[in-house]
Design an enzyme around this catalytic site. Sequence first.
Site, PDB file in Angstrom:
ATOM      1  N   THR A  35       0.959  -1.388  -0.104  1.00  0.00           N
ATOM      2  CA  THR A  35      -0.062  -0.012   0.183  1.00  0.00           C
ATOM      3  C   THR A  35       0.918   1.345   0.068  1.00  0.00           C
ATOM      4  OG1 THR A  35      -0.138  -0.290   2.245  1.00  0.00           O
ATOM      5  CG2 THR A  35      -2.058  -1.099   1.275  1.00  0.00           C
ATOM      6  N   ASP A  36       2.278   1.079   0.445  1.00  0.00           N
ATOM      7  CA  ASP A  36       2.866   2.326   0.693  1.00  0.00           C
ATOM      8  C   ASP A  36       3.273   3.040  -0.663  1.00  0.00           C
ATOM      9  OD1 ASP A  36       4.798   0.329  -0.133  1.00  0.00           O
ATOM     10  OD2 ASP A  36       6.297   1.078   1.642  1.00  0.00           O
ATOM     11  N   ALA A 160      14.771 -11.727   3.984  1.00  0.00           N
ATOM     12  CA  ALA A 160      13.542 -12.249   5.077  1.00  0.00           C
ATOM     13  C   ALA A 160      12.634 -11.705   5.059  1.00  0.00           C
ATOM     14  CB  ALA A 160      14.135 -12.712   6.392  1.00  0.00           C
ATOM     15  N   ASP A 209       9.589   1.107   4.838  1.00  0.00           N
ATOM     16  CA  ASP A 209      10.711   0.454   5.672  1.00  0.00           C
ATOM     17  C   ASP A 209      11.708   1.570   6.152  1.00  0.00           C
ATOM     18  OD1 ASP A 209       9.298  -1.785   4.518  1.00  0.00           O
ATOM     19  OD2 ASP A 209      11.167  -2.203   3.095  1.00  0.00           O
TER      20      ASP A 209
HETATM   21  C1  GLA Z   1       8.844  -3.867   0.637  1.00  0.00           C
HETATM   22  C2  GLA Z   1       9.146  -2.467   0.210  1.00  0.00           C
HETATM   23  C3  GLA Z   1       8.168  -1.575   1.026  1.00  0.00           C
HETATM   24  C4  GLA Z   1       6.831  -2.009   0.981  1.00  0.00           C
HETATM   25  C5  GLA Z   1       6.634  -3.847   1.017  1.00  0.00           C
HETATM   26  C6  GLA Z   1       5.338  -4.248   0.683  1.00  0.00           C
HETATM   27  O1  GLA Z   1       9.346  -4.183   1.892  1.00  0.00           O
HETATM   28  O2  GLA Z   1      10.716  -2.088   0.547  1.00  0.00           O
HETATM   29  O3  GLA Z   1       8.132  -0.410   0.709  1.00  0.00           O
HETATM   30  O4  GLA Z   1       6.324  -1.925  -0.546  1.00  0.00           O
HETATM   31  O5  GLA Z   1       7.843  -4.270   0.305  1.00  0.00           O
HETATM   32  O6  GLA Z   1       4.420  -3.677   1.719  1.00  0.00           O
END
Ligand code: GLA
Length: 429
Positions: A35-36, A160, A209
């Site tokens: 969603t980000d 992971a 993240d």
């Molecule tokens: C990875 C990306 C994040 C996000 C997730 C899925 O971790 O780095 O920005 O999009 O996938 O939610």
Amino acid sequence: MIDPGALAGAFRARFGREPRLYRAPGRVNLIGEHTDYNDGFVLPIALDRCTWVAAAPRTDRALVVHSHEYGETVAFDLNHGGPEGRHYARRGDHGGRGTQSPQCPQRHWSDYVRGVATVLDQTDVGRPFQGRRGDVRRDDDVGCVNGADMLIASDVPIGAGLSSSAALEVACGYAMADLSGLTLDLDRLARTAQRAEHEFAGTRCGIMDQMIACHGRKDAALLLDTRTLGCRWLPVSPAVRVVVCNTMVRHELAAGEYNARRADCEAGVAALARTATSIRALRDATLEQLDAARGDMPARVHRRCRHVVCENRRVEQAAAALAAGDFHRFGALMDASHASLRDDFEVSCPELDTMAAILRTLDGVYGARMTGGGFGGCAVALVDAAREASVRREVARRYQAATGLEPDVWVTTAGGGVGAWPLHSAPAA
Ligand code: GLA
């Protein structure tokens, strides 16, 4: 666990100087996946596992970086904007995401360090407020980052789905900014690290993240609005535990699939915006609008968008459930999230499905889902605190029986975000 005192000792032994220590956490996302990069909502916690950097400034513009995990040293010259590529030790498993070949210099752990250093150096991210680098700056220098010796060690598992790359970017970016006397607020650091990942690692990731690595808080989940970067912290009740279950399947080669999902979402927005000009991102779309535009997009794109639109609603509902202590509701939303990622977004894999399915059969599990980008990595479960030990034992036993793989299963508490670690609080080396 990384012992900060031992890390400082290893730095002294390698570089013959006194280091400063920094660390940034990995993360596990409770709900709100993919969603980000659609301006949506996410609900991660920072792990109590971190990437650590011991570092000291140099008088030139070289970055000399040693990775404890890979047993490699890489040197960059910031004045030349790229790696000199001097690898002194073993070059076997390059980790990160995917593999490296001589034709493809990406996918090496040092890309993240080089990337964040270069982006930080090029960005007008706050002027040096100390005169520290005046005497080392050459006339043709444009950057603001000092050279540094750095030693990196991490207990965030790589590949992971726990965001080891953002932990690395953010820890190194924070260390470099601090050693260079830069003023850099944490949102800017998160953006800098995200850009480094886009431009140097080739993944068009969202901001989740990097934001949680910067802003993590002890015992709280972060409800993040990725459009405004508005943050709300929700306490994680002591009545529950967050259990992380590593399938031990690494998400190799996931960057291409990740970028393809993002492109599908953008195609969906383009189709929706033809009739509803207020839709700038999937965050703005309702399920009704999406279904009305079904004929204007390929079925695959419609499915991808359906996941995102529904997942955004689930995050809002899950945040309300967490705040109300309604763990059954929260768990049901996690289960629905997994099904949607598996069927509509198609980023799960058989091992993740197996892990999540086993978890759901166990007493004390409120809900379970894959976490992170997908194609391998970890599942996360919300578990009754009183049942945590039996859940860990049983899921490990049953998963191994089903797949032949021995999983890594642990309880994580929510930890803090990036910061310097006062050396005097570290045990002696
Ligand atoms: C990875 C990306 C994040 C996000 C997730 C899925 O971790 O780095 O920005 O999009 O996938 O939610």
